[in-house]
Design a protein around this motif. Structure first.
Motif, PDB file in Angstrom:
ATOM      1  N   THR A 377      -6.286  58.229 -13.779  1.00  0.00           N
ATOM      2  CA  THR A 377      -6.165  57.044 -14.628  1.00  0.00           C
ATOM      3  C   THR A 377      -7.093  57.151 -15.833  1.00  0.00           C
ATOM      4  N   SER A 378      -8.079  58.030 -15.742  1.00  0.00           N
ATOM      5  CA  SER A 378      -8.907  58.308 -16.918  1.00  0.00           C
ATOM      6  C   SER A 378      -7.985  58.694 -18.073  1.00  0.00           C
ATOM      7  N   ASP A 490      -6.241  47.687 -16.358  1.00  0.00           N
ATOM      8  CA  ASP A 490      -6.614  48.882 -15.602  1.00  0.00           C
ATOM      9  C   ASP A 490      -6.628  48.492 -14.124  1.00  0.00           C
ATOM     10  N   TRP A 493      -7.675  50.645  -9.016  1.00  0.00           N
ATOM     11  CA  TRP A 493      -7.907  50.428  -7.583  1.00  0.00           C
ATOM     12  C   TRP A 493      -6.849  49.566  -6.923  1.00  0.00           C
ATOM     13  N   SER A 565      -4.483  54.320 -10.347  1.00  0.00           N
ATOM     14  CA  SER A 565      -4.777  55.614  -9.734  1.00  0.00           C
ATOM     15  C   SER A 565      -4.026  55.620  -8.411  1.00  0.00           C
ATOM     16  N   HIS A 567      -3.593  57.818  -6.514  1.00  0.00           N
ATOM     17  CA  HIS A 567      -4.367  58.569  -5.512  1.00  0.00           C
ATOM     18  C   HIS A 567      -5.460  57.724  -4.880  1.00  0.00           C
TER      19      HIS A 567
END
Ligand SMILES: Cc1ncc(COP(=O)(O)O)c(C=O)c1O
Length: 911
Positions: A377-378, A490, A493, A565, A567
């Motif tokens: 996600t960066s 964002d 999480w 993310s 992941h």
């Protein structure tokens, strides 16, 4: 809302009691039946426990009518041994989930299998390979006495060719259908016949208050469509089918039927319906990229291309690196490829199976478009910022957000207007940014005549520590001030939250869908006009800040982006991330997104990462609901065990919503999930009304009260006990439950906490006064001598050219590039008295770089920022080792004052 509900009478609407609680109830029944074997007087408690279970067991296919009847017969004929034996088999089958594959688990009598159609187990019992199992909910108006025959009819439709096996669950009312949808995590489809009742025959006060407003639906067709809409809102991933005896053509054409996958004319089409159900699940099961990669790996492909590791020949033939091949297995190397043709696709310009995989992900996550990203996600954040912002655009940004946003602003040349989250100084962490602060920034920009340059609101939802925004309210109110703002949420999480009806409304995509349907409601314009009249022509800023602003639905241009993310909370390999788009103006920025992909994506993206994103989507669409339910239930169990254990609770505690979210932001009065009197209705109210709520799966465990700082405690757990935790603060560690956790993990954690607590206890009890005093001192140091968290000060005047009077945005990019001129920079060590002298007498200290300590992980300095005494005090008190952008031996990297006056700053571009 206790997860451990077995001692209370069961109700059908205990929506937070997940699969684990159900197994507990069955285990309790087994224990009671075994006690009855030993003591003939104990039958009554078995009766009561089974009656309790029967509140919710009819919402599941297993153990089902036959086994339950057999159990009741054993009790009625006073046979404790047979009762215990059957209860034990059922409990084991539920716990191990073996009933999904094992035909024997469905037999009432293991030794004498029944042969009636009704007794048919989910898999026909032949030597078949594994077929995934699911359940369908059938909502029917038929009398319950006919249900066994109806279920048998469904089972007769099974064919050996079917890719999956399913069992029907029958219910007869709207309320029961609602509860079954919430409680049965195996459901994949719902079949609604017209003509069912509204009320359950069971007592369900929590449910009643949730469905009170729906009571008005009396007409049969209306109730069927209303139920379909309600179920779709709860679990959008389910396929819904309507069976009607009426005018199916009209129903299918009605806008109210959009929740339905298909409409069937009731009497004639059962086999077609069966095939449609299988096809619907197949559609979710299908993973276009992964399926192709598997096929590709099976082909005897010769490569005259890069990537010698592909096919594994250089590995398995080597004496020196064969262990790598053995470790990962040959399949990984067969599936490695640098090709984008021959059945594969290009992530940079997808036209084939990656494109289809992304389209499926968009459906699953409620977006219009999805980009798969293979560098975390960066990268997703930087892509979104680059694509959506131009040099000179203003973005309102949480200063405490992940560094990718700050670097994104540097790359884009956008001017961040930093807004501050509420501080949680006691725990050395930040909360989230109050809506009032965000609105104030917008109103200040407006007052300065620069609102047109404000393009984006960029926030983190949920925050690292679990603060969840009221995403809908933030967007609505900001859109009331500027109707074309872009929102970048964002949700690194929070990707999993899509699959919880309880958390979904607070996700970016969930809230965007709600706003979108509100915009279509004719009452929306009235609401807007009414408020406009009430506010008058020139409402003061204070009035606007105090008012829950309603946007003009005719003017809104809904532009919502979400990064996650995958992941971090789903089954994707590390770095697997997705960028979701729900933007009515996407066509105007699509080319910019293509550029952003070209800028950031590697030209050699990893095939396994892409495949894992595809598979993670499949899993979430088919079992995400149950997995997320389980993660939440696990979190409740940890919270409860820590709070109730006499020894653990002496030294440790987990912060509840009341500690994580100040009362001002909990307007509903919600305290915490586990508090007495908190039920689903109160939780739902909190989710709808409160400015912030807490993600229950993110648990801040305070360890300062046990004398450990966060880093120390994290190290202890990892090195001595093999427990990995998430981030740390000065006096806490963050535990996170996810879809991977089991109750054994909880048991291990609790045992370890007991052991650590016992050691502290022994040390203190047996130790000298000095030992006790040392402990008290370290707790005091960690819990009360905490540094104040410094706010963002402001950019130096050099980087504020063109900025307004009231706001603090700045040209971070120019600040960043001043550091590229070594002569223009100087270093001063943190404790050098020169720092204090300059703070008092000037010239101002201006940071030449980002300085980001871990923890807490937010930049306490950004390039071009003027450094204040508060920032220096915080830095000096910091006791963490990892500070990105700061080398203690060299000191703070500062822009020389001479360089500041001469720094050339690109003139601001008008928007
Ligand atoms: C809020 C937030 N956004 C983005 C990221 C970066 O995500 P990734 O690790 O997938 O690059 C993180 C990482 O911790 C994060 O906490």
């Amino acid at each position: 809302m206790s997860a451990q509900a077995s001692h209370q009478p069961s109700r059908i609407d205990r929506f937070f009691a997940g699969p684990g609680s159900r197994c507990d109830q069955w285990r309790d029944l087994v224990e009671l039946a075994e006690a009855w074997c030993r003591d003939a007087g104990k039958r009554a408690s078995v009766d009561a426990a089974l009656a309790d279970l029967m509140a919710t067991e009819p919402f599941h296919a297993y153990p089902g009518h036959r086994l339950i009847t057999a159990l009741q017969d054993h009790i009625a004929s006073d046979d404790p041994r047979a009762t215990a034996a059957l209860a034990r088999r059922i409990a084991r089958a539920l716990l191990t989930r073996s009933f999904r594959q094992s035909a024997g688990d469905w037999e009432a009598d293991e030794d004498n299998p029944a042969i009636s159609a009704e007794a048919l187990p989910p898999i026909n019992g032949r030597d078949e390979t594994h077929r995934p199992y699911f359940e369908i909910l059938v909502v029917t108006g038929a009398p319950p006495a006919r249900w066994p025959a109806l279920a048998a009819e469904w089972r007769r439709l099974r064919r050996p060719l079917d890719a999956f096996v399913y069992e029907p669950v029958l219910v007869g009312s709207f309320e029961d259908a609602f509860c079954a949808t919430m409680l049965n995590t195996d459901l994949a489809a719902v079949v609604i016949h017209e003509g069912f009742a509204f009320r359950s025959r069971q007592d369900a006060p929590v449910l009643r208050s949730l469905t009170a407003e729906l009571d008005q639906y009396t007409d049969t067709q209306e109730s069927a469509l209303a139920l379909a809409r309600v179920i779709k809102r709860l679990r959008p991933e389910l396929d819904l089918y309507l069976l009607s005896n009426g005018n199916v053509e009209n129903i299918a054409g009605s806008p109210h039927s959009e929740a339905l996958r298909r409409v069937f004319y009731a009497v004639e089409e059962l086999l077609e319906l069966h095939l449609a159900i299988i096809e619907g699940v197949e559609d979710r099961y299908d993973t276009p990229f992964f399926d192709n990669l598997k096929k590709y790996a099976q082909r005897p492909i010769g490569t005259f291309h890069a990537l010698p590791i592909a096919r594994g020949k250089s590995i398995f033939k080597s004496d020196w690196i064969r262990d790598m091949g053995e470790f990962y297995g040959p399949t990984l190397f067969l599936a490695e490829s640098s090709a984008t043709t021959g059945g594969l696709d290009s992530l940079l310009e997808p036209t084939g199976n990656i494109k289809r995989a992304q389209e499926k992900a968009a459906r699953a996550f409620g977006a219009d478009h999805v980009f798969f990203v293979t560098n975390g996600t960066s990268t997703s954040n930087k892509m979104a910022i680059q694509a959506l912002l131009s040099p000179g655009d203003i973005a309102i940004v949480d200063r405490n957000c992940h560094k990718s946003h700050h670097y994104g602003m540097v790359l884009a040349g956008a001017h961040p207007l930093y807004v501050e989250a509420f501080p949680m100084t006691e725990y050395s962490m930040y909360g989230a940014v109050p809506l009032r602060t965000i609105k104030k920034a917008l109103l200040d920009l407006k007052a300065d005549g620069r609102l047109d340059r404000a393009k984006m609101i960029d926030l983190t939802n949920c925050t690292f520590d679990g603060h969840i925004y009221n995403t809908r309210r933030v967007m609505e109110q900001c859109l009331a001030i500027k109707p074309d703002l872009i929102f970048l949420w964002d949700e690194a999480w929070f990707g999993f939250a899509r699959f919880s009806p309880f958390l979904r409304p607070r996700t970016a995509m969930g809230a965007a869908a709600e706003i979108e349907s509100w915009m279509k409601d004719p009452r929306a314009i009235d609401q807007y006009e009414k408020q406009k009249a009430e506010l008058g022509a020139t409402p003061s800023d204070e009035t606007l800040l105090e008012t829950h602003l309603v946007p003009d639905p005719r003017k809104i241009q809904l532009r919502v982006y979400q990064t996650n993310s995958t992941h971090k909370s789903m089954s994707a390999l590390r770095q697997g991330s997705m960028l979701f788009v729900k933007d009515v103006l996407f066509h105007t920025v699509e080319a910019q997104f293509r550029e952003a992909v070209f800028t950031h994506a590697s030209t050699s993206p990893n095939q396994q990462l892409i495949a894992s994103l595809d598979v993670a989507r499949r899993q979430m669409e088919l079992e995400g609901y149950g997995l997320v339910h389980n993660a939440i239930e696990i979190a409740f169990r940890i919270r409860q065990a820590v709070a109730e254990h006499p020894l653990i609770s002496k030294y440790f505690h987990i912060l509840g919503a009341d500690k994580m979210v100040p009362a001002d932001y909990r307007e509903s009065g919600f305290s915490d999930y586990l508090d007495p009197g908190i039920d689903w209705v109160k939780t739902r109210r909190s989710i709808l009304e409160d400015e912030f709520c807490l993600d229950p799966t993110r648990m801040t465990l305070v360890c300062g009260t046990a004398g450990f700082d966060g880093t120390q405690f994290k190290g202890l757990l990892a090195n001595k006990y093999n427990i990995q935790v998430n981030k740390t603060s000065r006096n806490s560690v963050l535990l996170q439950s996810n879809i991977n956790n089991t109750r054994s993990d909880v048991a291990h954690l609790i045992r370890v906490l007991v052991e650590i607590s016992a050691e502290i206890d022994d040390r203190i009890v047996a130790g000298s006064v000095n030992v006790r005093n040392t402990f008290v001192d370290s707790v005091k140091r960690l819990m009360t001598d905490v540094p104040n968290l410094p706010n963002f000060s402001h950019f130096h005047e050099t980087f504020r050219r063109g900025a307004g009077r009231r706001t603090n945005e700045g040209d971070i990019r120019s600040g960043f590039y001043t550091a590229y001129n070594p002569e223009g920079c100087e270093y001063i060590r943190l404790f050098d008295p020169e720092i204090d002298r300059r703070l008092k007498a000037g010239p101002e200290l201006v940071s030449a770089s980002f300085v980001i300590p871990y923890p807490p992980g937010f930049p306490i300095m950004v390039p071009g920022q003027v450094i204040t005494p508060e920032t220096i005090e915080f830095m000096r008190k910091l006791d963490v080792k990892e500070i990105h952008g700061y080398n203690a031996a060299e000191g703070l990297k500062l822009v020389r004052s001479e360089a500041l006056s001469t720094t050339s700053v690109a003139p601001k571009q008008a928007a």
